[in-house]
Scaffold this motif. Structure first.
Motif, PDB file in Angstrom:
ATOM      1  N   MET A  47       0.855  -1.192   0.000  1.00 54.19           N
ATOM      2  CA  MET A  47       0.000   0.000   0.000  1.00 54.19           C
ATOM      3  C   MET A  47       0.892   1.244   0.000  1.00 54.19           C
ATOM      4  O   MET A  47       1.717   1.421   0.898  1.00 54.19           O
ATOM      5  N   ASP A  48       0.711   2.113  -1.003  1.00 57.37           N
ATOM      6  CA  ASP A  48       1.522   3.318  -1.068  1.00 57.37           C
ATOM      7  C   ASP A  48       0.618   4.547  -1.120  1.00 57.37           C
ATOM      8  O   ASP A  48      -0.619   4.437  -1.158  1.00 57.37           O
ATOM      9  N   LEU A  49       1.232   5.733  -1.093  1.00 60.16           N
ATOM     10  CA  LEU A  49       0.462   6.969  -1.039  1.00 60.16           C
ATOM     11  C   LEU A  49      -0.393   7.168  -2.289  1.00 60.16           C
ATOM     12  O   LEU A  49      -1.501   7.704  -2.210  1.00 60.16           O
ATOM     13  N   LYS A  50       0.117   6.726  -3.441  1.00 66.27           N
ATOM     14  CA  LYS A  50      -0.666   6.866  -4.663  1.00 66.27           C
ATOM     15  C   LYS A  50      -1.963   6.072  -4.561  1.00 66.27           C
ATOM     16  O   LYS A  50      -3.045   6.565  -4.905  1.00 66.27           O
ATOM     17  N   GLN A  51      -1.860   4.851  -4.054  1.00 62.67           N
ATOM     18  CA  GLN A  51      -3.059   4.026  -3.893  1.00 62.67           C
ATOM     19  C   GLN A  51      -4.040   4.674  -2.914  1.00 62.67           C
ATOM     20  O   GLN A  51      -5.247   4.644  -3.130  1.00 62.67           O
ATOM     21  N   LEU A  52      -3.505   5.260  -1.848  1.00 66.57           N
ATOM     22  CA  LEU A  52      -4.380   5.911  -0.873  1.00 66.57           C
ATOM     23  C   LEU A  52      -5.082   7.124  -1.491  1.00 66.57           C
ATOM     24  O   LEU A  52      -6.266   7.355  -1.240  1.00 66.57           O
ATOM     25  N   ARG A  53      -4.338   7.896  -2.293  1.00 64.59           N
ATOM     26  CA  ARG A  53      -4.962   9.042  -2.965  1.00 64.59           C
ATOM     27  C   ARG A  53      -6.074   8.586  -3.896  1.00 64.59           C
ATOM     28  O   ARG A  53      -7.146   9.197  -3.962  1.00 64.59           O
ATOM     29  N   LEU A  59     -19.109   2.402   0.142  1.00 66.52           N
ATOM     30  CA  LEU A  59     -18.031   1.975   1.024  1.00 66.52           C
ATOM     31  C   LEU A  59     -18.491   0.827   1.911  1.00 66.52           C
ATOM     32  O   LEU A  59     -19.607   0.849   2.443  1.00 66.52           O
ATOM     33  N   THR A  60     -17.635  -0.154   2.085  1.00 68.06           N
ATOM     34  CA  THR A  60     -17.889  -1.193   3.083  1.00 68.06           C
ATOM     35  C   THR A  60     -17.485  -0.631   4.455  1.00 68.06           C
ATOM     36  O   THR A  60     -16.832   0.415   4.541  1.00 68.06           O
ATOM     37  N   PRO A  61     -17.870  -1.299   5.546  1.00 67.85           N
ATOM     38  CA  PRO A  61     -17.401  -0.838   6.870  1.00 67.85           C
ATOM     39  C   PRO A  61     -15.882  -0.702   6.934  1.00 67.85           C
ATOM     40  O   PRO A  61     -15.362   0.258   7.499  1.00 67.85           O
ATOM     41  N   ALA A  62     -15.159  -1.670   6.332  1.00 69.44           N
ATOM     42  CA  ALA A  62     -13.699  -1.577   6.317  1.00 69.44           C
ATOM     43  C   ALA A  62     -13.245  -0.382   5.489  1.00 69.44           C
ATOM     44  O   ALA A  62     -12.265   0.294   5.822  1.00 69.44           O
ATOM     45  N   GLY A  63     -13.970  -0.091   4.412  1.00 64.36           N
ATOM     46  CA  GLY A  63     -13.630   1.058   3.572  1.00 64.36           C
ATOM     47  C   GLY A  63     -13.798   2.375   4.308  1.00 64.36           C
ATOM     48  O   GLY A  63     -12.990   3.298   4.152  1.00 64.36           O
ATOM     49  N   ARG A  64     -14.845   2.472   5.143  1.00 63.38           N
ATOM     50  CA  ARG A  64     -15.050   3.701   5.914  1.00 63.38           C
ATOM     51  C   ARG A  64     -13.917   3.924   6.912  1.00 63.38           C
ATOM     52  O   ARG A  64     -13.464   5.051   7.117  1.00 63.38           O
ATOM     53  N   VAL A  65     -13.437   2.833   7.521  1.00 58.65           N
ATOM     54  CA  VAL A  65     -12.308   2.942   8.450  1.00 58.65           C
ATOM     55  C   VAL A  65     -11.060   3.396   7.706  1.00 58.65           C
ATOM     56  O   VAL A  65     -10.343   4.308   8.145  1.00 58.65           O
ATOM     57  N   LEU A  66     -10.796   2.780   6.552  1.00 59.49           N
ATOM     58  CA  LEU A  66      -9.593   3.143   5.792  1.00 59.49           C
ATOM     59  C   LEU A  66      -9.664   4.575   5.293  1.00 59.49           C
ATOM     60  O   LEU A  66      -8.641   5.263   5.236  1.00 59.49           O
ATOM     61  N   LEU A  67     -10.867   5.070   4.959  1.00 62.49           N
ATOM     62  CA  LEU A  67     -10.999   6.437   4.462  1.00 62.49           C
ATOM     63  C   LEU A  67     -10.489   7.428   5.499  1.00 62.49           C
ATOM     64  O   LEU A  67      -9.723   8.343   5.176  1.00 62.49           O
ATOM     65  N   ASP A  68     -10.901   7.287   6.747  1.00 67.17           N
ATOM     66  CA  ASP A  68     -10.435   8.193   7.804  1.00 67.17           C
ATOM     67  C   ASP A  68      -8.923   8.112   7.969  1.00 67.17           C
ATOM     68  O   ASP A  68      -8.232   9.138   8.088  1.00 67.17           O
ATOM     69  N   GLU A  69      -8.397   6.888   7.990  1.00 69.29           N
ATOM     70  CA  GLU A  69      -6.954   6.710   8.182  1.00 69.29           C
ATOM     71  C   GLU A  69      -6.170   7.224   6.979  1.00 69.29           C
ATOM     72  O   GLU A  69      -5.098   7.812   7.125  1.00 69.29           O
ATOM     73  N   ALA A  70      -6.699   6.991   5.783  1.00 68.24           N
ATOM     74  CA  ALA A  70      -6.005   7.423   4.569  1.00 68.24           C
ATOM     75  C   ALA A  70      -5.920   8.945   4.507  1.00 68.24           C
ATOM     76  O   ALA A  70      -4.884   9.514   4.146  1.00 68.24           O
ATOM     77  N   ARG A  71      -7.013   9.627   4.859  1.00 68.30           N
ATOM     78  CA  ARG A  71      -6.987  11.091   4.876  1.00 68.30           C
ATOM     79  C   ARG A  71      -5.920  11.596   5.841  1.00 68.30           C
ATOM     80  O   ARG A  71      -5.179  12.542   5.537  1.00 68.30           O
ATOM     81  N   PHE A  80      -7.812   5.797  -3.675  1.00 70.30           N
ATOM     82  CA  PHE A  80      -8.926   5.274  -2.886  1.00 70.30           C
ATOM     83  C   PHE A  80      -9.752   6.421  -2.301  1.00 70.30           C
ATOM     84  O   PHE A  80     -10.995   6.388  -2.324  1.00 70.30           O
ATOM     85  N   VAL A  81      -9.100   7.454  -1.764  1.00 71.85           N
ATOM     86  CA  VAL A  81      -9.826   8.591  -1.184  1.00 71.85           C
ATOM     87  C   VAL A  81     -10.693   9.263  -2.253  1.00 71.85           C
ATOM     88  O   VAL A  81     -11.843   9.636  -1.989  1.00 71.85           O
ATOM     89  N   ALA A  82     -10.167   9.420  -3.449  1.00 72.80           N
ATOM     90  CA  ALA A  82     -10.937  10.058  -4.520  1.00 72.80           C
ATOM     91  C   ALA A  82     -12.196   9.253  -4.834  1.00 72.80           C
ATOM     92  O   ALA A  82     -13.292   9.813  -4.966  1.00 72.80           O
ATOM     93  N   VAL A  83     -12.059   7.938  -4.949  1.00 76.53           N
ATOM     94  CA  VAL A  83     -13.219   7.099  -5.242  1.00 76.53           C
ATOM     95  C   VAL A  83     -14.195   7.126  -4.068  1.00 76.53           C
ATOM     96  O   VAL A  83     -15.416   7.212  -4.256  1.00 76.53           O
ATOM     97  N   ALA A  84     -13.667   7.056  -2.856  1.00 79.94           N
ATOM     98  CA  ALA A  84     -14.529   7.036  -1.669  1.00 79.94           C
ATOM     99  C   ALA A  84     -15.303   8.335  -1.516  1.00 79.94           C
ATOM    100  O   ALA A  84     -16.442   8.340  -1.041  1.00 79.94           O
ATOM    101  N   GLU A  85     -14.711   9.454  -1.909  1.00 80.21           N
ATOM    102  CA  GLU A  85     -15.392  10.741  -1.794  1.00 80.21           C
ATOM    103  C   GLU A  85     -16.375  10.966  -2.937  1.00 80.21           C
ATOM    104  O   GLU A  85     -17.439  11.563  -2.742  1.00 80.21           O
TER     105      GLU A  85
END
Length: 306
Positions: free
Chosen positions: A1-7, A57-69, A9-14
């Motif tokens: 998992m790298d910063l690009k992937q997190l960026r 978002l799945t429940p796990a996705g909601r958790v990752l969204l906060d952490e990724a931000r 994921f955040v874009a899709v989640a938002e």
């Protein structure tokens, strides 16, 4: 998992839409879908539920969204701090604050501090009072400004100022001509107030003031920011109690009347590490206290320790 992937994921989640997220990121939708799927495979969990019509978002996705931000913010701050260091900067001061501080000297103090210490960068984080002391304990901020003191271990509080509450009335209200009002006169009025989760201290303080006057306020509307509450009052949607110093920011537009009953005021405290606080935090506190004193808002020291 790298910063690009997190960026990504955040874009899709938002956006909750792969097409819009891809356009926002300036990449193709297939490439974005591939990277999100790769991230899910690396983590071994599903982050998004998607079909032809929706993305959720799945429940796990909601958790990752906060952490990724949070991780992306930290990474950007680290990048900027490193760049400033390479350019000869000395460091960064992380300041927690409640929103009312924007009307009680914080912007001017930041400007004056950065002028006095040109190598320092002030980073502001709006955090409610209850969470700031914990953030200080965890080393996430260097100094905080809250509405009440704390007795958490290792955290000291300094009372900076007290501020009486006034009643904010909408245009045309029959009590506008009064110099003071009895709170009981507002028993039938719709109130605008913070939700308790946003500011437990202020919420409870205002409710207590009304109960002491013999009534429970009819809370018609809830808003999370002082600016929103004041704007709603100016549009005739209800009445509100607010610290007197805030009313000055809308002088000429906002109608406020003093309250006859004596009651607990609004307070502003600084919180700082009790032992060996950062030198930069002590310097910033000194700048703010000087500004408050010049404005006539200074208060005698009151150090609250565990």
């Amino acid at each position: 998992m790298d910063l690009k992937q997190l960026r990504y994921f955040v874009a899709v989640a938002e956006e909750l839409h792969f097409g819009r997220a891809a356009a926002r990121l300036f990449i193709s939708q297939p490439a974005l879908s591939f990277d999100i799927k790769k991230l899910e495979e690396q983590l071994g969990i599903q982050l998004l539920q998607r079909n032809n019509k929706s993305v959720k978002l799945t429940p796990a996705g909601r958790v990752l969204l906060d952490e990724a931000r949070s991780l992306l913010l930290q990474a950007e701050q680290a990048r900027r701090l490193t760049l400033r260091s390479a350019q000869g900067a000395l460091g960064r001061l992380r300041v927690g604050f409640v929103s009312s501080m924007l009307y009680q000297g914080l912007p001017a103090a930041v400007a004056r501090y950065e002028a006095l210490y040109p190598g320092m960068e002030v980073v502001l984080r709006e955090i409610n009072s209850a969470e700031q002391a914990q953030a200080l304990q965890r080393g996430q901020i260097d100094i905080g400004f809250v509405h009440r003191g704390t007795t958490l271990a290792g955290v000291a509080s300094l009372l900076l100022l007290t501020d009486p509450f006034v009643c904010c009335l909408p245009p045309g209200h029959p009590l506008l001509a009064e110099t003071t009002i009895d709170l009981a006169q507002l028993r039938d009025e719709p109130f605008i107030l913070f939700p308790r989760s946003a500011s437990p201290h202020y919420h409870d303080l205002i409710i207590a003031r009304c109960v002491a006057a013999g009534f429970s306020p009819q809370i018609r509307h809830e808003a999370r920011l002082w600016q929103t509450i004041i704007t709603m009052v100016m549009h005739g949607m209800g009445v509100a109690l607010l610290p007197q110093s805030l009313s000055g920011a809308w002088r000429g537009e906002l109608h406020c009347v003093a309250i006859a009953q004596v009651g607990p005021p609004s307070e502003l405290h600084a919180i700082i590490a009790e032992d060996n606080p950062p030198e930069a935090a002590r310097h910033f506190l000194a700048v703010l206290r000087d500004d408050l004193a010049l404005a006539g808002h200074g208060h005698a020291d009151l150090l609250i320790k565990p």
